[in-house]
Design a protein around this motif. Sequence first.
Motif, PDB file in Angstrom:
ATOM      1  N   PHE A 157      11.780   7.437  -2.114  1.00  0.00           N
ATOM      2  CA  PHE A 157      11.136   6.753  -0.997  1.00  0.00           C
ATOM      3  C   PHE A 157      11.999   5.598  -0.519  1.00  0.00           C
ATOM      4  O   PHE A 157      12.553   4.845  -1.316  1.00  0.00           O
ATOM      5  CB  PHE A 157       9.763   6.222  -1.428  1.00  0.00           C
ATOM      6  CG  PHE A 157       9.032   5.478  -0.342  1.00  0.00           C
ATOM      7  CD1 PHE A 157       8.387   6.164   0.664  1.00  0.00           C
ATOM      8  CD2 PHE A 157       9.010   4.099  -0.332  1.00  0.00           C
ATOM      9  CE1 PHE A 157       7.722   5.480   1.678  1.00  0.00           C
ATOM     10  CE2 PHE A 157       8.342   3.403   0.662  1.00  0.00           C
ATOM     11  CZ  PHE A 157       7.694   4.095   1.669  1.00  0.00           C
ATOM     12  N   LYS A 158      12.114   5.462   0.796  1.00  0.00           N
ATOM     13  CA  LYS A 158      12.829   4.333   1.389  1.00  0.00           C
ATOM     14  C   LYS A 158      11.835   3.531   2.210  1.00  0.00           C
ATOM     15  O   LYS A 158      11.151   4.082   3.071  1.00  0.00           O
ATOM     16  CB  LYS A 158      13.959   4.821   2.300  1.00  0.00           C
ATOM     17  CG  LYS A 158      15.079   5.523   1.570  1.00  0.00           C
ATOM     18  CD  LYS A 158      16.162   5.958   2.539  1.00  0.00           C
ATOM     19  CE  LYS A 158      17.295   6.649   1.812  1.00  0.00           C
ATOM     20  NZ  LYS A 158      18.365   7.041   2.734  1.00  0.00           N
ATOM     21  N   LEU A 159      11.734   2.262   1.946  1.00  0.00           N
ATOM     22  CA  LEU A 159      10.862   1.369   2.696  1.00  0.00           C
ATOM     23  C   LEU A 159      11.677   0.853   3.872  1.00  0.00           C
ATOM     24  O   LEU A 159      12.476  -0.071   3.732  1.00  0.00           O
ATOM     25  CB  LEU A 159      10.371   0.234   1.806  1.00  0.00           C
ATOM     26  CG  LEU A 159       9.313  -0.696   2.370  1.00  0.00           C
ATOM     27  CD1 LEU A 159       8.055   0.077   2.764  1.00  0.00           C
ATOM     28  CD2 LEU A 159       8.958  -1.759   1.347  1.00  0.00           C
ATOM     29  N   LYS A 176       0.835  -1.210   0.000  1.00  0.00           N
ATOM     30  CA  LYS A 176       0.000   0.000   0.000  1.00  0.00           C
ATOM     31  C   LYS A 176       0.868   1.257   0.000  1.00  0.00           C
ATOM     32  O   LYS A 176       0.482   2.279  -0.562  1.00  0.00           O
ATOM     33  CB  LYS A 176      -0.942  -0.002   1.204  1.00  0.00           C
ATOM     34  CG  LYS A 176      -2.010  -1.066   1.124  1.00  0.00           C
ATOM     35  CD  LYS A 176      -2.838  -1.124   2.390  1.00  0.00           C
ATOM     36  CE  LYS A 176      -3.810  -2.287   2.324  1.00  0.00           C
ATOM     37  NZ  LYS A 176      -4.487  -2.500   3.606  1.00  0.00           N
ATOM     38  N   LYS A 177       2.047   1.177   0.603  1.00  0.00           N
ATOM     39  CA  LYS A 177       2.968   2.305   0.636  1.00  0.00           C
ATOM     40  C   LYS A 177       3.592   2.560  -0.735  1.00  0.00           C
ATOM     41  O   LYS A 177       4.068   3.650  -1.007  1.00  0.00           O
ATOM     42  CB  LYS A 177       4.081   2.050   1.657  1.00  0.00           C
ATOM     43  CG  LYS A 177       3.597   1.936   3.082  1.00  0.00           C
ATOM     44  CD  LYS A 177       4.730   1.578   4.013  1.00  0.00           C
ATOM     45  CE  LYS A 177       4.228   1.392   5.428  1.00  0.00           C
ATOM     46  NZ  LYS A 177       5.303   1.000   6.344  1.00  0.00           N
ATOM     47  N   CYS A 178       3.594   1.557  -1.579  1.00  0.00           N
ATOM     48  CA  CYS A 178       4.233   1.630  -2.893  1.00  0.00           C
ATOM     49  C   CYS A 178       3.272   2.097  -3.988  1.00  0.00           C
ATOM     50  O   CYS A 178       3.707   2.526  -5.053  1.00  0.00           O
ATOM     51  CB  CYS A 178       4.808   0.268  -3.276  1.00  0.00           C
ATOM     52  SG  CYS A 178       5.863  -0.484  -2.014  1.00  0.00           S
ATOM     53  N   LYS A 179       1.966   1.971  -3.713  1.00  0.00           N
ATOM     54  CA  LYS A 179       0.946   2.223  -4.731  1.00  0.00           C
ATOM     55  C   LYS A 179       0.881   3.671  -5.202  1.00  0.00           C
ATOM     56  O   LYS A 179       0.332   3.934  -6.264  1.00  0.00           O
ATOM     57  CB  LYS A 179      -0.429   1.796  -4.214  1.00  0.00           C
ATOM     58  CG  LYS A 179      -0.585   0.300  -4.154  1.00  0.00           C
ATOM     59  CD  LYS A 179      -1.852  -0.189  -3.492  1.00  0.00           C
ATOM     60  CE  LYS A 179      -3.086   0.572  -3.811  1.00  0.00           C
ATOM     61  NZ  LYS A 179      -4.307  -0.084  -3.335  1.00  0.00           N
ATOM     62  N   LYS A 228      -3.879  -1.503  -8.452  1.00  0.00           N
ATOM     63  CA  LYS A 228      -3.986  -0.234  -9.153  1.00  0.00           C
ATOM     64  C   LYS A 228      -3.104   0.769  -8.421  1.00  0.00           C
ATOM     65  O   LYS A 228      -3.120   0.845  -7.196  1.00  0.00           O
ATOM     66  CB  LYS A 228      -5.440   0.234  -9.162  1.00  0.00           C
ATOM     67  CG  LYS A 228      -5.667   1.447 -10.003  1.00  0.00           C
ATOM     68  CD  LYS A 228      -7.140   1.789 -10.087  1.00  0.00           C
ATOM     69  CE  LYS A 228      -7.330   2.988 -10.990  1.00  0.00           C
ATOM     70  NZ  LYS A 228      -8.742   3.304 -11.153  1.00  0.00           N
ATOM     71  N   GLY A 229      -2.323   1.495  -9.175  1.00  0.00           N
ATOM     72  CA  GLY A 229      -1.415   2.440  -8.534  1.00  0.00           C
ATOM     73  C   GLY A 229      -0.951   3.505  -9.498  1.00  0.00           C
ATOM     74  O   GLY A 229      -1.464   3.633 -10.613  1.00  0.00           O
ATOM     75  N   GLY A 230       0.033   4.241  -9.053  1.00  0.00           N
ATOM     76  CA  GLY A 230       0.562   5.344  -9.829  1.00  0.00           C
ATOM     77  C   GLY A 230       1.423   4.891 -10.990  1.00  0.00           C
ATOM     78  O   GLY A 230       1.728   3.714 -11.153  1.00  0.00           O
TER      79      GLY A 230
END
Length: 136
Positions: free
Chosen positions: A118-120, A31-34, A49-51
């Motif tokens: 972004f860093k996970l 969800k953080k990656c979407k 579905k995402g960016g």
Amino acid sequence: MKTFILLAVAATAMAAPAFAGDPAAGEDTFKKCKACHSVIAPDGTEIQKGGRTGPNLYGVIGRGVASDPDFKYGESIAALGATGAVWDEASLAAYTADPAGYLKQALGDDAAKSKMSFKLSAGGEDVAAYLASVAQ
């Protein structure tokens, strides 16, 4: 230099079992990656579905680094892809934790940069396991 990169990639591949993640947890963490990434199968099925800021991550595990023909990659990750590097779960988890740091180490170039800012901080192993599971 190429020998160093190949040895680093091989060492990462051999360490893959140590990075075994949980696909179910990875689906939630994704969800953080979407915001930037989607997961769309070749037949057009939207799994996530995402960016479109980042490449489609369907089939990323086992795919060459920077090899999605529909995405314009940054110079450093394209240079890594040109070495023949292939994403596995361990390398993708390491990349998501610190994209620029991963590229600097993999390329042996302190000037390497990543367009992915972004860093996970946690859960990269799980996201990699999830992405591996959806393309099977």
